[in-house]
Design a protein around this motif. Structure first.
Motif, PDB file in Angstrom:
ATOM      1  N   TYR A 344       0.877  -1.266  -0.013  1.00 45.37           N
ATOM      2  CA  TYR A 344      -0.167   0.056  -0.045  1.00 45.37           C
ATOM      3  C   TYR A 344       1.045   1.012  -0.063  1.00 45.37           C
ATOM      4  N   GLU A 347      -0.718   4.778  -0.041  1.00 40.77           N
ATOM      5  CA  GLU A 347      -1.394   5.126   1.321  1.00 40.77           C
ATOM      6  C   GLU A 347      -0.195   5.260   2.427  1.00 40.77           C
ATOM      7  N   SER A 348       0.933   4.606   2.090  1.00 38.68           N
ATOM      8  CA  SER A 348       1.975   4.992   3.103  1.00 38.68           C
ATOM      9  C   SER A 348       2.400   6.101   2.951  1.00 38.68           C
ATOM     10  N   ASN A 402       0.846  -4.653   9.631  1.00 44.67           N
ATOM     11  CA  ASN A 402      -0.203  -4.443   8.559  1.00 44.67           C
ATOM     12  C   ASN A 402      -1.366  -3.919   9.329  1.00 44.67           C
ATOM     13  N   ARG A 403      -1.773  -4.675  10.105  1.00 44.45           N
ATOM     14  CA  ARG A 403      -3.137  -4.338  10.945  1.00 44.45           C
ATOM     15  C   ARG A 403      -2.821  -2.950  11.747  1.00 44.45           C
ATOM     16  N   PHE A 405      -1.003  -0.576  10.897  1.00 44.00           N
ATOM     17  CA  PHE A 405      -1.052   0.432   9.562  1.00 44.00           C
ATOM     18  C   PHE A 405      -2.407   1.051   9.410  1.00 44.00           C
ATOM     19  N   TRP A 406      -3.561   0.136   9.059  1.00 40.77           N
ATOM     20  CA  TRP A 406      -4.931   0.478   9.101  1.00 40.77           C
ATOM     21  C   TRP A 406      -5.535   1.005  10.111  1.00 40.77           C
ATOM     22  N   GLU A 407      -5.159   0.568  11.579  1.00 36.88           N
ATOM     23  CA  GLU A 407      -5.688   0.893  12.365  1.00 36.88           C
ATOM     24  C   GLU A 407      -5.195   2.504  12.630  1.00 36.88           C
ATOM     25  N   ILE A 409      -4.407   4.606   9.973  1.00 38.91           N
ATOM     26  CA  ILE A 409      -5.179   5.305   9.077  1.00 38.91           C
ATOM     27  C   ILE A 409      -6.617   5.484   9.564  1.00 38.91           C
ATOM     28  N   ASP A 410      -7.415   4.642  10.160  1.00 35.53           N
ATOM     29  CA  ASP A 410      -8.809   4.952  10.573  1.00 35.53           C
ATOM     30  C   ASP A 410      -8.483   5.958  11.683  1.00 35.53           C
ATOM     31  N   ARG A 415     -10.916   6.463   6.159  1.00 33.99           N
ATOM     32  CA  ARG A 415     -10.870   5.892   4.728  1.00 33.99           C
ATOM     33  C   ARG A 415     -11.183   7.057   3.771  1.00 33.99           C
ATOM     34  N   GLN A 419      -8.559   8.108   0.461  1.00 30.78           N
ATOM     35  CA  GLN A 419      -8.920   7.966  -0.723  1.00 30.78           C
ATOM     36  C   GLN A 419      -8.768   9.207  -1.647  1.00 30.78           C
TER      37      GLN A 419
END
Length: 525
Positions: A344, A347-348, A402-403, A405-407, A409-410, A415, A419
């Motif tokens: 990603y 996004e990174s 990876n988990r 990372f998305w936490e 972002i949220d 999200r 985008q």
């Protein structure tokens, strides 16, 4: 102890050193919307500590008596909902106006109380999302007054004030994980802002890798009169106490990870000459009997197993126990502010831009050290599972971060905004490609016309490069060339520039590593 590395006792010692953060928390203050720990004074005048996860602990022994819900609970909830709905818009708007106007924007949300607390009482202590969560929890508490809630709301909005770009950075350049592209971003930013780099002695491209990093590996460092550098980003095997000696305590630490399945397939192609791979014709053949070819005492064995684990400073042949995995993850979390994911990448880069308080052009890039698709091998499901098992430590690191990372972002971006940011990044990359590149993309090495833009070729991988358009004006050509210059050439030029006064006119810094090592930088793919 592992051959040439650290054993379990040393691993624990490293974890303790990382956990204590010899780079002090005072020097690690975050700007803008980043989580951190900071002391503040709440509306009762009590000292409190806020944490990045939204928890709040009293530092006093004062106890609170149960009380009824605030009279204006419904009004407070209305204000909170309004703030949640408009947070991202306010943050975007806030970046383009001065501090006084931002103060006015904050005041708009203080509709439930004609006398909100002074802005000076609020400190930028947490990310917007973390504060939202904490404020949402607090609003349910019957012990909070309207004034206290406004204080929390104020903290929610103040992180949107302008931040100061970070210039002290440590990037752990993990092999085979798009790290050359990230390094190009750091090179460009450092060059444009006249920052100093912690170069390997003699101007090589690796800091005595695969040995654990030591401060004395850095050109210009002296124990008697330690010198601090802005950016440390060349290949090294991480050892945080030594890294701390060459960068300011406020430095921002980050790295990038890659799915171990893709990483090992790429590593096999690029490091085909490594001891573990040299006698096999395919990755499948190696995985059928890995210990027939793999020797834990070989100096280059890390290219064949748990390469990310090794780069972070741990034993790639260590026991895969729950305790050891937990220890490794805690050590990494204690030392690093951010872990990016190469799958990603866009996004990174958005997340990195936010954390470093950089602008869009600072993180836009063209992929470097990418491999021609003709040299990539499809993998069966059976081989994929064997790779995961063989690289179990890497797999544990990757899945965990990876988990998170998305936490993050949220929590920090959301999200929908992510985008939009990714779309803007890709659009800008497209604009630069149309401006800079012949053919809008990468080309095979034999088609690269400018020899100074040819990337290093090695193993069975075929590394692609770029051709610049002809007839660009001087400034545009300089900008475009920075975007496509391969790592070794760019590093060599920056080294020569930084240490120009110490180099004879005829001396050229070496382009290869300067210590026992197998190969220079790997590719992303």
């Amino acid at each position: 102890m592992e051959p040439g590395g650290v054993g379990e006792d040393e691993l624990r010692a490293m974890q303790a050193l990382s956990g204590s953060k010899s780079r002090t928390q005072e020097g690690k203050k975050r700007d803008k919307c980043q989580p951190q720990r900071a002391e503040q004074v709440d509306m009762r005048g009590q000292s409190r500590t806020s944490t990045a996860m939204g928890e709040t602990k009293d530092l006093t022994t004062t106890t609170r008596s149960p009380a009824k819900a605030p009279a204006h609970h419904a009004e407070i909830q209305k204000v909170f909902d309004h703030a949640r709905a408009h947070r991202s818009q306010l943050c975007t708007l806030a970046r383009g106006v001065d501090a006084e106007q931002k103060h006015s924007s904050v005041q708009v949300f203080h509709t439930a109380n004609p006398n909100p607390p002074p802005v000076g009482l609020a400190r930028q202590v947490n990310s917007s999302s973390a504060l939202l969560e904490r404020w949402e929890n607090w609003i349910k508490s019957p012990t909070r007054s309207v004034r206290q809630h406004h204080f929390i709301l104020e903290q929610l909005l103040l992180p949107c004030l302008p931040c100061k770009p970070k210039t002290d950075i440590v990037f752990l350049k993990v092999h085979k994980s798009a790290s050359s592209t990230v390094m190009n971003i750091l090179f460009r930013f450092g060059e444009m802002h006249n920052l100093t780099f912690a170069f390997p002695i003699g101007g090589g491209n690796q800091l005595f890798y695969p040995r654990h990093f030591l401060a004395r590996f850095v050109e210009g460092f002296s124990p008697s009169s330690p010198r601090r550098f802005n950016i440390l980003c060349h290949h090294m095997r991480f050892l945080q106490p030594e890294v701390h000696k060459v960068v300011p305590s406020s430095a921002f630490y980050f790295s990038i990870l890659r799915n171990p399945v893709k990483l090992m397939e790429s590593s096999f192609a690029y490091y085909k000459g490594a001891s573990a791979f040299s006698r096999v014709r395919s990755l499948e053949e190696f995985l059928r009997q890995p210990y027939h070819y793999y020797n834990p005492t070989d100096g280059d064995r890390h290219y064949a197993r748990n390469l990310m684990t090794f780069d972070f400073g741990f034993n790639p042949d260590g026991e895969v126990s729950a305790e050891r995995v937990k220890l490794m993850l805690k050590a990494i979390e204690a030392s690093f502010d951010l872990l990016l994911i190469s799958e990603y990448f866009d996004e990174s880069m958005v997340l990195l831009k936010e954390m470093l308080c950089w602008d869009l052009d600072s993180v836009v890039s063209f992929p470097l050290n990418i491999r021609d698709s003709s040299t990539k091998s499809p993998l069966s499901d059976t081989v994929v599972e064997k790779i995961k098992e063989w690289n179990r430590l890497d797999w544990e690191i990757y899945t965990h971060f990876n988990r998170t990372f998305w936490e993050r972002i949220d929590r920090d971006i959301g999200r929908e905004r992510m985008q939009r940011e990714v779309k803007a990044l890709r659009e800008r990359q497209g604009e630069l490609a149309r401006t800079c590149l012949q053919g809008m993309g990468s080309v095979a090495p034999k088609h690269i016309k400018d020899s100074s833009l040819k990337p290093l070729q090695h193993g069975s991988a075929r590394i692609l490069g770029y051709n610049l358009k002809q007839g660009l004006d001087k400034e545009t050509e300089r900008m475009c060339r920075r975007l496509v210059t391969p790592e070794l050439q760019y590093s060599s030029a920056l080294y020569k520039k930084q240490f120009a006064q110490n180099l004879p006119e005829t001396q050229q810094p070496p382009q290869q590593g300067n210590a026992p090592q197998h190969r220079p930088e790997g590719t992303q793919n």
